[in-house]
Write a protein that holds these residues in place. Sequence first.
Motif, PDB file in Angstrom:
ATOM      1  N   GLN A   3      28.945  18.613  -3.403  1.00 11.90           N
ATOM      2  CA  GLN A   3      28.634  17.742  -2.290  1.00 11.90           C
ATOM      3  C   GLN A   3      29.831  18.362  -0.971  1.00 11.90           C
ATOM      4  O   GLN A   3      30.594  17.665  -0.687  1.00 11.90           O
ATOM      5  CB  GLN A   3      28.828  16.391  -2.358  1.00 11.90           C
ATOM      6  CG  GLN A   3      27.620  15.818  -3.174  1.00 11.90           C
ATOM      7  CD  GLN A   3      27.727  14.331  -3.335  1.00 11.90           C
ATOM      8  OE1 GLN A   3      28.885  13.847  -3.461  1.00 11.90           O
ATOM      9  NE2 GLN A   3      26.575  13.505  -3.208  1.00 11.90           N
ATOM     10  N   GLN A   4      29.890  19.701  -0.682  1.00 12.51           N
ATOM     11  CA  GLN A   4      30.465  20.224   0.261  1.00 12.51           C
ATOM     12  C   GLN A   4      29.580  20.617   1.285  1.00 12.51           C
ATOM     13  O   GLN A   4      28.673  21.537   1.091  1.00 12.51           O
ATOM     14  CB  GLN A   4      31.287  21.308  -0.465  1.00 12.51           C
ATOM     15  CG  GLN A   4      32.282  20.645  -1.423  1.00 12.51           C
ATOM     16  CD  GLN A   4      33.475  21.594  -1.915  1.00 12.51           C
ATOM     17  OE1 GLN A   4      33.672  22.648  -1.508  1.00 12.51           O
ATOM     18  NE2 GLN A   4      34.516  21.149  -2.624  1.00 12.51           N
ATOM     19  N   LEU A   5      30.070  20.432   2.543  1.00 15.72           N
ATOM     20  CA  LEU A   5      29.195  20.677   3.697  1.00 15.72           C
ATOM     21  C   LEU A   5      29.907  21.021   5.039  1.00 15.72           C
ATOM     22  O   LEU A   5      31.020  20.458   5.002  1.00 15.72           O
ATOM     23  CB  LEU A   5      27.995  19.702   3.967  1.00 15.72           C
ATOM     24  CG  LEU A   5      28.548  18.387   3.919  1.00 15.72           C
ATOM     25  CD1 LEU A   5      28.859  17.955   5.197  1.00 15.72           C
ATOM     26  CD2 LEU A   5      27.454  17.436   3.382  1.00 15.72           C
ATOM     27  N   ILE A   6      29.349  21.739   5.824  1.00 13.91           N
ATOM     28  CA  ILE A   6      29.995  21.729   7.322  1.00 13.91           C
ATOM     29  C   ILE A   6      29.304  20.769   8.192  1.00 13.91           C
ATOM     30  O   ILE A   6      28.044  20.945   8.138  1.00 13.91           O
ATOM     31  CB  ILE A   6      29.758  23.294   7.788  1.00 13.91           C
ATOM     32  CG1 ILE A   6      30.094  24.367   6.655  1.00 13.91           C
ATOM     33  CG2 ILE A   6      30.257  23.301   9.103  1.00 13.91           C
ATOM     34  CD1 ILE A   6      31.495  24.301   6.469  1.00 13.91           C
ATOM     35  N   VAL A   7      30.038  20.083   8.910  1.00  6.91           N
ATOM     36  CA  VAL A   7      29.474  19.337   9.872  1.00  6.91           C
ATOM     37  C   VAL A   7      29.612  20.142  11.368  1.00  6.91           C
ATOM     38  O   VAL A   7      30.701  20.321  11.792  1.00  6.91           O
ATOM     39  CB  VAL A   7      30.181  17.928   9.984  1.00  6.91           C
ATOM     40  CG1 VAL A   7      29.670  17.179  11.373  1.00  6.91           C
ATOM     41  CG2 VAL A   7      29.894  17.199   8.998  1.00  6.91           C
ATOM     42  N   CYS A   8      28.510  20.353  11.979  1.00  9.28           N
ATOM     43  CA  CYS A   8      28.473  21.124  13.283  1.00  9.28           C
ATOM     44  C   CYS A   8      27.791  20.188  14.217  1.00  9.28           C
ATOM     45  O   CYS A   8      26.936  19.580  13.817  1.00  9.28           O
ATOM     46  CB  CYS A   8      28.030  22.664  13.058  1.00  9.28           C
ATOM     47  SG  CYS A   8      28.249  23.502  14.423  1.00  9.28           S
ATOM     48  N   ALA A 209      20.518   9.153   0.181  1.00 13.83           N
ATOM     49  CA  ALA A 209      19.534   9.418  -0.660  1.00 13.83           C
ATOM     50  C   ALA A 209      18.949  10.844   0.186  1.00 13.83           C
ATOM     51  O   ALA A 209      18.560  12.000  -0.450  1.00 13.83           O
ATOM     52  CB  ALA A 209      18.286   8.463  -0.554  1.00 13.83           C
ATOM     53  N   ALA A 210      18.991  11.053   1.464  1.00  9.66           N
ATOM     54  CA  ALA A 210      18.635  12.260   2.246  1.00  9.66           C
ATOM     55  C   ALA A 210      19.515  13.347   2.094  1.00  9.66           C
ATOM     56  O   ALA A 210      19.030  14.395   1.858  1.00  9.66           O
ATOM     57  CB  ALA A 210      18.495  11.810   3.831  1.00  9.66           C
ATOM     58  N   LEU A 215      20.858  18.393  -0.774  1.00 13.24           N
ATOM     59  CA  LEU A 215      21.552  18.991  -1.633  1.00 13.24           C
ATOM     60  C   LEU A 215      21.282  19.593  -2.974  1.00 13.24           C
ATOM     61  O   LEU A 215      21.773  20.208  -3.765  1.00 13.24           O
ATOM     62  CB  LEU A 215      22.990  18.322  -2.059  1.00 13.24           C
ATOM     63  CG  LEU A 215      23.979  18.340  -0.401  1.00 13.24           C
ATOM     64  CD1 LEU A 215      25.033  17.088  -0.619  1.00 13.24           C
ATOM     65  CD2 LEU A 215      24.487  19.473  -0.247  1.00 13.24           C
ATOM     66  N   GLY A 216      20.111  19.011  -3.264  1.00 12.29           N
ATOM     67  CA  GLY A 216      19.541  19.434  -4.566  1.00 12.29           C
ATOM     68  C   GLY A 216      19.915  18.396  -5.812  1.00 12.29           C
ATOM     69  O   GLY A 216      19.790  19.025  -6.761  1.00 12.29           O
TER      70      GLY A 216
END
Length: 218
Positions: A3-8, A209-210, A215-216
């Motif tokens: 659960q690692q992501l970029i918020v742009c 949930a989304a 993220l699979g």
Amino acid sequence: MRQQLIVCGTDTDVGKTVVSALLTLGLGAHYWKPVQCGLEGGGDRDRVGRLLGLSAEQIQQRLLPEAYRFSAPVSPHWAAELEGVRLEQERLDLPAVPGPLVVETAGGLLVPLRRDLMQIDQIQRWGLPVVLVARSGLGTLNHTLLSVEALRHRHIPLLGLILNGPPHADNPGTLRELSGAPVLGGLPPLPQLEAAALAEAWQTSGLHAALCGALGAP
Ligand SMILES: Nc1ncnc2c1ncn2[C@@H]1O[C@H](COP(=O)(O)OP(=O)(O)OP(=O)(O)O)[C@@H](O)[C@H]1O
Ligand SMILES: [Mg+2]
């Protein structure tokens, strides 16, 4: 699931920090704003700390220190130049944290970090998927579709859109249809920007949930 992501964002001031705080809270993540421009009020790291009501110790543990902090509230390339600093990509390498991580960009995708380096180039180097924060209302169609096009052009994975602001009757469906990207959820204007309100928004938003779906996760 990583659960690692970029918020742009589609623009400056669209709510990246508020949405990053929401995701940091909901995912139990570390937060990192690698390049901070404008230090009045302490910057986004301090704001996330305040939004989540974290203690000084929790801030130290969960909100990672910026790689670059520039005083001027202007584009990173110019803020760095004003201080005679050359921004080095090695210093922007992702911090090694074990679990979830939320990385907030400086401005939108085509913001220059240097005159020869765009934010989107750095996102490509990080290799993490993007959550795109967009305004919910008027003006969002053009900004959001342009941003999605830029991401697709560079084959950067897009988890989906989060629409910030008053719910809109037509935009979510139109954005989904014209961009092909999922709308993960929306965040309405919160009268009290504080941890309890963000926690409630997380519960009602369906974002968990989304995001897990995007993220699979099983
Ligand atoms: N859902 C919301 N409810 C109430 N206020 C909000 C909400 N979203 C954003 N705001 C307010 O709007 C302003 C801009 O939001 P925010 O700072 O999150 O934008 P940003 O995209 O991170 O900006 P920057 O480009 O400076 O990093 C802030 O004052 C914030 O408190
Ligand atoms: Mg911000």
